[in-house]
Structure formats: C-alpha cells, structure tokens
Enzyme design. Structure first.
Site, PDB file in Angstrom:
ATOM      1  CG  LEU A 278      -1.949  -1.069   1.357  1.00  0.00           C
ATOM      2  CD1 LEU A 278      -2.679  -0.965   2.692  1.00  0.00           C
ATOM      3  CD2 LEU A 278      -2.949  -0.967   0.211  1.00  0.00           C
ATOM      4  CG  ASP A 279       0.300   4.241  -2.886  1.00  0.00           C
ATOM      5  OD1 ASP A 279       1.024   3.418  -3.452  1.00  0.00           O
ATOM      6  OD2 ASP A 279      -0.688   4.791  -3.411  1.00  0.00           O
ATOM      7  CE1 TYR A 280       5.362   7.601   5.158  1.00  0.00           C
ATOM      8  CE2 TYR A 280       4.355   9.533   4.163  1.00  0.00           C
ATOM      9  CZ  TYR A 280       5.053   8.944   5.197  1.00  0.00           C
ATOM     10  OH  TYR A 280       5.443   9.697   6.270  1.00  0.00           O
TER      11      TYR A 280
ATOM     12  CB  THR B 120      -2.814   3.752   0.652  1.00  0.00           C
ATOM     13  OG1 THR B 120      -2.729   4.495  -0.551  1.00  0.00           O
ATOM     14  CG2 THR B 120      -4.061   2.879   0.600  1.00  0.00           C
TER      15      THR B 120
ATOM     16  NE  ARG C 299      -2.610   6.936  -3.168  1.00  0.00           N
ATOM     17  CZ  ARG C 299      -3.055   7.690  -2.169  1.00  0.00           C
ATOM     18  NH1 ARG C 299      -3.438   8.932  -2.381  1.00  0.00           N
ATOM     19  NH2 ARG C 299      -3.104   7.226  -0.936  1.00  0.00           N
TER      20      ARG C 299
END
Ligand code: URA
Length: 235
Positions: free
Chosen positions: A102-104, A106, A190
């Site tokens: 998961l992104d930073y 998210t 995103r």
C-alpha cells in the site's frame, strides 16, 4: 553429517569457525555439550544449538492482518527514515513481509507473512485476488466517469481490467467511492481516479479477498485464523 559441515550448510559459520565454536563449548547436541569434532548428526531428528539458539529450525509460519494507518511505508527499510509497517508489529519475532504494497499515504488492510509460497500465489497475476478500496475524491464523478472506471481506464501501462465501482456518498465538492479491482499495479486506484479527473484525497483498502478490517483500529493487527489461511490457499 559432521556438525561443522551442517553449521556451514545452515550459514551459521564456516567449517573452521564452527570448529572453533565447538572448541569453545558453544555447541550442544540434544542438550549435551559437544567436545569432539567427529560427532555426526541427523538433522531430521537431532536438536543442535549454538549459544542456546536452535539451528535449522523452521521459523513459525505467521499470517498477520494489519490495519495500516497512513504515513507508514511498506518496506523493511526506508532511506528517508520514515516509519515502516514493521514498526507496528511489536512482539512479532519472525521476519514477515507484506503481501503486495500500500502507498505511504494509503491506509487499510495489509497482510504480512513469512510464507513465501502463499505470497507468491496471492500476488501472481493469473490469480490476483480482489481488493476493495474506499476513496474520497475531489469532485463528484458523473455516470460517464463511473462507467469508464468500470470498463477500464487507459493508463501509461495499459488499460485497466473491469472494476466494480459504486458511488457511496456525494458531497458539495467531493464524493466517496468504493472500487474493487483484481489487478495490483503500482498506485492503481489513485491513477485510475486521476485519469478520469477525480483525484484521491484519501484512500483506504477495506478488503483483501474475503478478509476485512472488522474489529481492528488503525495500527492494530491480528493473527489470521487457521481456516482463513486455508481459504487463502484455496483461492
Ligand atoms: N491503489 C493505490 O493507488 N494505492 C494503493 O496503495 C493501493 C492501490
């Protein structure tokens, strides 16, 4: 097999260094100190310890479900010194790895395990499992934008596969969407929402296959139940 050879195979020490360990009285076989370089072991059945640590024992398989908060990175180390998801797993001695990322920024459901076979299976493109996200976006997507998200959006790395998309809430200047995808491209949700003109303000993964975040607050984790692990294996 001789003990020094076995220790070298296990990556504990070179054969010469292992002999020194034996000479220093640091090695125990089935609870008894080894004093002889000629002792043979049966790795299947014998218990060998160096400085009281078992050698060659497989680590306990761990299957953890974490509610990742935003502001944590999904790798073990970060060159910028940011907090990592491993910082949230206090008390877990085994080395576990995230199943995908998961992104930073998210938040949401992240599985972590030391079971490489299961990780490989879950991430393999031929059976990428479904993942559901709730996105807060700027602007309110109209029917055409929702249809485009459902059918596929052209991104720099190709058109996305069909997705399930639901408008959950609409506000004055923003909306909340639920999106279910089964691909695992980098920053996919995103980028999909950017592409249709509704940039993400906040993103949270609420489901991974049949698993959800019930009972967890951001930063908390739980062990998967054996039946859940079985079900993941069978997907
Ligand atoms: N899609 C994104 O854009 N970010 C994530 O972290 C996961 C899916």
């Amino acid at each position: 097999m001789r003990i020094q050879k076995y220790l070298a195979h296990q990556g504990v020490a070179s054969r010469r260094a292992a002999e020194k360990m034996i000479a220093a009285g640091r090695v125990r076989l089935n609870g008894r100190q080894v004093i002889d370089f000629g002792v043979l072991i049966d790795p299947q059945n014998d218990c060998l310890e160096v400085d009281g640590q078992k050698v060659g024992a497989a680590p306990r398989p761990r299957y953890l479900l974490l509610y990742k908060p935003g502001g944590y990175i999904c790798s073990a180390h970060d060159e910028k010194g940011r907090r990592t998801v491993l910082d949230l797993l206090k008390g877990v001695k085994e080395r576990v790895y995230p199943v995908g990322r998961l992104d930073y920024n998210t938040a949401g459901l992240l599985l972590l395990t030391n079971d490489g076979d299961l990780t490989y299976k879950l991430l393999h493109p031929s059976h990428e499992v479904t993942k559901t996200y709730v996105a807060e976006v700027t602007g309110v997507p109209d029917r055409a934008a929702l249809e485009q998200l459902r059918r596929g959006v052209k991104l720099t790395d190709g058109v996305t596969a069909p997705a399930a998309v639901r408008l959950r809430r609409r506000g004055a200047d923003g909306a909340q969407l639920e999106i279910t995808i089964h691909e695992g491209r980098n920053r996919q949700v995103r980028r999909m929402l950017d592409a249709v003109g509704f940039p993400v303000r906040h993103l949270r993964r609420t489901k991974f296959a049949f698993l959800d975040l019930a009972g967890l607050k951001p930063g908390e984790w739980r062990e998967l139940r054996p039946a859940e692990v079985q079900k993941l294996r069978a997907l």
